[in-house]
Design a protein around this motif. Sequence first.
Motif, mmCIF file in Angstrom:
data_model
loop_
_atom_site.group_PDB
_atom_site.id
_atom_site.type_symbol
_atom_site.label_atom_id
_atom_site.label_comp_id
_atom_site.label_asym_id
_atom_site.label_seq_id
_atom_site.Cartn_x
_atom_site.Cartn_y
_atom_site.Cartn_z
ATOM 1 N N ASN A 214 -46.784 30.213 78.090
ATOM 2 C CA ASN A 214 -45.313 29.668 78.786
ATOM 3 C C ASN A 214 -44.599 28.507 78.046
ATOM 4 N N LYS A 285 -45.466 28.929 85.310
ATOM 5 C CA LYS A 285 -44.404 29.773 85.554
ATOM 6 C C LYS A 285 -44.381 30.177 86.775
ATOM 7 N N ASN A 286 -43.319 30.124 87.625
ATOM 8 C CA ASN A 286 -43.017 30.504 88.984
ATOM 9 C C ASN A 286 -42.464 31.931 89.222
ATOM 10 N N PHE A 288 -39.635 32.954 90.176
ATOM 11 C CA PHE A 288 -38.248 33.014 89.586
ATOM 12 C C PHE A 288 -38.144 32.840 88.139
ATOM 13 N N GLY A 289 -39.100 32.594 87.432
ATOM 14 C CA GLY A 289 -39.253 32.618 86.047
ATOM 15 C C GLY A 289 -39.204 31.143 85.378
ATOM 16 N N SER A 290 -38.962 30.404 86.233
ATOM 17 C CA SER A 290 -38.917 28.917 85.752
ATOM 18 C C SER A 290 -40.094 28.207 85.270
ATOM 19 N N ILE A 291 -39.876 27.399 84.226
ATOM 20 C CA ILE A 291 -41.024 26.723 83.611
ATOM 21 C C ILE A 291 -41.266 25.305 84.204
ATOM 22 N N ARG A 292 -42.449 25.112 84.644
ATOM 23 C CA ARG A 292 -42.732 23.431 84.800
ATOM 24 C C ARG A 292 -43.906 23.126 84.285
#
Length: 304
Positions: A214, A285-286, A288-292
């Motif tokens: 990620n 990565k969730n 929805f594809g967003s990275i945290r």
Amino acid sequence: MKNGNVFWSFVRNLLKTPNKEQIECHLPKPILLDTGEMKDPYDWAPSILPVQILRIGQLVILSVPGEFTTMAGRRLRDAVKSVLYAGGSDLDSNVHIVIAGLANTYSQYVTTFEEYQVQRYEGASTLYGPHTLSAYIQEFEKLAMAIVRDEQVAPGPQPPDLLQRQISLLPPVILDITPPGVNFGDIKTDVPPRAIFRKRDIVTVTFWSASPRNDLMTEGTFALVEILHNQERWVPAYDDDDFCLRFKWARSSKLSPLSHATIEWRVPESAVLGVYRMTHFGASKNIFGSIRHFTGSSSAFIVA
């Protein structure tokens, strides 16, 4: 002409059959793959190569985008030295010319004309035919003359930017999760309470984590050993480019979105005695594809 292999010639022709001009250009090499004419999904071999000369005082560095054989390198150096001397530059007999291979890009091997005729490994891996070295010498002589005359050199054509066209057969990261009630970066296995370690002991901590793909943490780190400074702030002591520190990541099972990261620190002989902790950095990565990004730290322990 050296004889090719019937099977590999058949495989080659399924991809691209070299024409007569290509075959004659590369003689005596039998063409394994006609990469010079294969363009899908992009060039299979570079058609634009960067060449560069750097000068630092009496040191002259020839930056070449390939692997030169010993004799090919000698001939290139001699050619550049002749231009620098004949052109009347301020370089004297103490000039030191070195070759920096694999610079800026990679185009496999470069041999002399004679080595190419033998068609051993290096000759067979010379992409641009028997006169490849002569082409390099020609271009480096131009650069050397520009140095002598203190002239500007036109940058020439730029290689294509293929970053967004790369093909990957590695499946993407779909999703990272943690067990209910657990956050990314939380401790899965901590050091024992009030633990004391000696030099050469191995300290191990496991965190709930996410795929390292990620974020590759370029210019950063996945794992950090910190020491408590003046009993008030944590200061980095070792990270994952130190041989004593290992970062291991694994999924709970092959297709599971759960994963964990284990940090192992073999306390080196040079370690300063004091209070330490281990910290893990990562990115999840969730769906929805967003990275945290997240971080987590172990309990403190003592190296005594």
